[in-house]
Design a protein around this motif. Structure first.
Motif, PDB file in Angstrom:
ATOM      1  N   HIS A  73      14.805  -3.604  -4.282  1.00 33.46           N
ATOM      2  CA  HIS A  73      15.637  -4.009  -3.141  1.00 33.46           C
ATOM      3  C   HIS A  73      15.103  -3.496  -1.806  1.00 33.46           C
ATOM      4  CE1 HIS A  73      16.923  -0.011  -4.311  1.00 33.46           C
ATOM      5  NE2 HIS A  73      17.567   0.120  -3.169  1.00 33.46           N
ATOM      6  N   LEU A  74      14.125  -2.586  -1.857  1.00 33.26           N
ATOM      7  CA  LEU A  74      13.561  -2.036  -0.627  1.00 33.26           C
ATOM      8  C   LEU A  74      12.235  -2.682  -0.243  1.00 33.26           C
ATOM      9  CD1 LEU A  74      14.125   1.800  -1.201  1.00 33.26           C
ATOM     10  CD2 LEU A  74      15.629   0.190  -0.019  1.00 33.26           C
ATOM     11  N   ALA A  75      11.715  -3.573  -1.055  1.00 30.74           N
ATOM     12  CA  ALA A  75      10.347  -4.080  -0.896  1.00 30.74           C
ATOM     13  C   ALA A  75      10.057  -4.619   0.501  1.00 30.74           C
ATOM     14  CB  ALA A  75      10.055  -5.146  -1.949  1.00 30.74           C
ATOM     15  N   GLU A  76      11.002  -5.339   1.103  1.00 31.35           N
ATOM     16  CA  GLU A  76      10.769  -5.964   2.404  1.00 31.35           C
ATOM     17  C   GLU A  76      11.299  -5.128   3.568  1.00 31.35           C
ATOM     18  OE1 GLU A  76       8.988  -8.608   2.830  1.00 31.35           O
ATOM     19  OE2 GLU A  76       8.748  -9.089   0.697  1.00 31.35           O
ATOM     20  N   ARG A  77      11.765  -3.934   3.273  1.00 29.48           N
ATOM     21  CA  ARG A  77      12.334  -3.078   4.324  1.00 29.48           C
ATOM     22  C   ARG A  77      11.243  -2.319   5.069  1.00 29.48           C
ATOM     23  NH1 ARG A  77      17.448  -0.987   2.807  1.00 29.48           N
ATOM     24  NH2 ARG A  77      17.276   0.456   4.594  1.00 29.48           N
ATOM     25  N   SER A  78      11.523  -2.004   6.328  1.00 34.97           N
ATOM     26  CA  SER A  78      10.636  -1.134   7.092  1.00 34.97           C
ATOM     27  C   SER A  78      10.802   0.295   6.581  1.00 34.97           C
ATOM     28  CB  SER A  78      10.983  -1.185   8.582  1.00 34.97           C
ATOM     29  OG  SER A  78      10.367  -0.108   9.270  1.00 34.97           O
ATOM     30  N   ALA A 113      -8.005  -0.194  -3.525  1.00 29.46           N
ATOM     31  CA  ALA A 113      -9.319   0.162  -4.082  1.00 29.46           C
ATOM     32  C   ALA A 113      -9.512  -0.362  -5.500  1.00 29.46           C
ATOM     33  CB  ALA A 113      -9.499   1.674  -4.062  1.00 29.46           C
ATOM     34  N   THR A 114      -8.420  -0.586  -6.215  1.00 30.41           N
ATOM     35  CA  THR A 114      -8.533  -0.980  -7.625  1.00 30.41           C
ATOM     36  C   THR A 114      -8.198  -2.443  -7.887  1.00 30.41           C
ATOM     37  OG1 THR A 114      -6.273  -0.152  -7.990  1.00 30.41           O
ATOM     38  CG2 THR A 114      -8.103   1.344  -8.486  1.00 30.41           C
ATOM     39  N   ILE A 115      -7.447  -3.065  -6.984  1.00 30.29           N
ATOM     40  CA  ILE A 115      -7.094  -4.484  -7.159  1.00 30.29           C
ATOM     41  C   ILE A 115      -7.523  -5.235  -5.900  1.00 30.29           C
ATOM     42  CG2 ILE A 115      -5.249  -6.146  -7.612  1.00 30.29           C
ATOM     43  CD1 ILE A 115      -3.628  -3.924  -8.878  1.00 30.29           C
ATOM     44  N   ASP A 150       2.924  -0.626   1.827  1.00 30.17           N
ATOM     45  CA  ASP A 150       2.422   0.723   1.608  1.00 30.17           C
ATOM     46  C   ASP A 150       1.970   0.913   0.164  1.00 30.17           C
ATOM     47  OD1 ASP A 150       2.584   3.878   1.435  1.00 30.17           O
ATOM     48  OD2 ASP A 150       2.649   3.323   3.544  1.00 30.17           O
ATOM     49  N   VAL A 151       2.732   0.366  -0.777  1.00 28.52           N
ATOM     50  CA  VAL A 151       2.321   0.456  -2.178  1.00 28.52           C
ATOM     51  C   VAL A 151       1.052  -0.361  -2.403  1.00 28.52           C
ATOM     52  CG1 VAL A 151       3.026   0.127  -4.574  1.00 28.52           C
ATOM     53  CG2 VAL A 151       4.728   0.791  -2.870  1.00 28.52           C
ATOM     54  N   GLU A 152       0.971  -1.514  -1.767  1.00 30.15           N
ATOM     55  CA  GLU A 152      -0.240  -2.342  -1.874  1.00 30.15           C
ATOM     56  C   GLU A 152      -1.466  -1.592  -1.362  1.00 30.15           C
ATOM     57  OE1 GLU A 152       0.050  -6.417  -0.380  1.00 30.15           O
ATOM     58  OE2 GLU A 152       2.224  -6.273  -0.656  1.00 30.15           O
ATOM     59  N   LEU A 153      -1.299  -0.847  -0.283  1.00 27.32           N
ATOM     60  CA  LEU A 153      -2.423  -0.086   0.273  1.00 27.32           C
ATOM     61  C   LEU A 153      -2.971   0.895  -0.763  1.00 27.32           C
ATOM     62  CD1 LEU A 153      -4.165   0.574   2.760  1.00 27.32           C
ATOM     63  CD2 LEU A 153      -2.422   2.277   3.390  1.00 27.32           C
ATOM     64  N   SER A 154      -2.104   1.511  -1.536  1.00 25.62           N
ATOM     65  CA  SER A 154      -2.551   2.445  -2.571  1.00 25.62           C
ATOM     66  C   SER A 154      -3.370   1.744  -3.646  1.00 25.62           C
ATOM     67  CB  SER A 154      -1.339   3.124  -3.226  1.00 25.62           C
ATOM     68  OG  SER A 154      -0.651   3.927  -2.306  1.00 25.62           O
ATOM     69  N   GLN A 188       1.695  -8.482  -6.404  1.00 28.91           N
ATOM     70  CA  GLN A 188       2.500  -8.513  -7.620  1.00 28.91           C
ATOM     71  C   GLN A 188       2.554  -7.139  -8.288  1.00 28.91           C
ATOM     72  OE1 GLN A 188       4.411 -11.106  -8.524  1.00 28.91           O
ATOM     73  NE2 GLN A 188       5.257  -9.619  -9.970  1.00 28.91           N
ATOM     74  N   ALA A 189       1.427  -6.456  -8.300  1.00 31.09           N
ATOM     75  CA  ALA A 189       1.389  -5.117  -8.904  1.00 31.09           C
ATOM     76  C   ALA A 189       2.276  -4.152  -8.118  1.00 31.09           C
ATOM     77  CB  ALA A 189      -0.042  -4.600  -8.952  1.00 31.09           C
ATOM     78  N   ALA A 190       2.251  -4.250  -6.797  1.00 36.82           N
ATOM     79  CA  ALA A 190       3.086  -3.380  -5.968  1.00 36.82           C
ATOM     80  C   ALA A 190       4.561  -3.625  -6.247  1.00 36.82           C
ATOM     81  CB  ALA A 190       2.776  -3.610  -4.488  1.00 36.82           C
ATOM     82  N   LEU A 191       4.941  -4.895  -6.335  1.00 33.75           N
ATOM     83  CA  LEU A 191       6.338  -5.224  -6.627  1.00 33.75           C
ATOM     84  C   LEU A 191       6.746  -4.733  -8.010  1.00 33.75           C
ATOM     85  CD1 LEU A 191       6.507  -8.836  -5.138  1.00 33.75           C
ATOM     86  CD2 LEU A 191       7.374  -6.709  -4.126  1.00 33.75           C
TER      87      LEU A 191
END
Length: 237
Positions: free
Chosen positions: A131-136, A108-110, A101-105, A118-121
């Motif tokens: 600790h939530l990165a891989e969670r649904s 448009a820029t990356i 979800d963060v990657e989707l944001s 990497q930017a999302a993480l």
């Protein structure tokens, strides 16, 4: 700077009598403080007021500008400057996994997928959410979802955050956590709330009643005004 110039919103009355229903009467104001709260009863016009700031609502009279950009004619430019956080995070978390979800944001820029991951993480780490990165997103608590939604909004780098009752669905612990997170941001934050303690933390508070800004000033005076309104009109407006 956010400027309302006689900005109002009307819609056709669903009763079909030819009269328009006024959601927000013409408002003229400048929003310059770092933390601005908007309070009022349900249906008073708070959400309409906030949605005008990033073009989710369009003024039917007057105009709204953000850093000189018209929210109607230059809505794309405005949304690059203004992020919007909804009360229900599931209304804006659209990908299965948190990092997605963060990657989707950032899409448009990356353009590069690996750099975007990497930017999302990195953004999640900044918010203390690695600790939530891989969670649904569906397995998260309400507070975790709202913090992830906030991370997705902030990842795009806007200088202004608008939050529409962001603590409404949260328990006390997560309410405090989200408030502290919002108040720790560098961005200007304009938010609506029914939590008067939350409103009291702002630099400035606007009271909206029946589609009108009826008070605008320092928190204590504004909250006292709102309490008097609620006492005088306990059923709403």
């Amino acid at each position: 700077m956010i400027i309302f110039q006689a900005a109002g919103v009307s819609v056709p009355d669903p009763r079909g009598d030819g009269q328009d229903r006024v959601l927000l009467e013409a408002a003229t104001t400048e929003l310059t403080e770092r933390r601005i709260a908007v309070i009022g009863a349900n249906g008073s016009g708070k959400s309409t007021f906030l949605r005008l700031i990033n073009g989710l609502a369009r003024p039917t009279t007057g105009l709204v500008t953000v850093e000189g950009k018209d929210t109607v004619r230059e809505v794309s430019a405005v949304r690059r400057r203004v992020g919007f956080l909804f009360s229900d995070p599931l209304s804006q978390l659209v990908m299965p996994l948190v990092h997605e979800d963060v990657e989707l944001s950032l899409k448009a820029t990356i353009k590069d997928k690996a750099r975007r991951r990497q930017a999302a993480l990195s953004h999640l780490a900044t918010m203390g959410l690695s600790h939530l990165a891989e969670r649904s997103v569906h397995d998260l608590s309400g507070g975790e979802r709202q913090l992830v939604a906030l991370t997705s909004v902030l990842a795009t780098g806007q200088g202004i955050l608008v939050a529409d009752e962001p603590t409404t669905l949260l328990d006390l612990r997560n309410n405090i956590l989200l408030q502290d997170t919002l108040f720790g941001l560098d961005q200007q934050v304009v938010y609506s709330t029914h939590d008067l303690d939350f409103a009291a933390r702002a630099d400035r508070v606007l009271v909206i009643d029946a589609g009108r800004i009826v008070h605008d000033g320092e928190p204590r005076g504004a909250i006292d005004h709102y309490r008097r309104l609620a006492t005088t009109h306990p059923g709403g407006h």
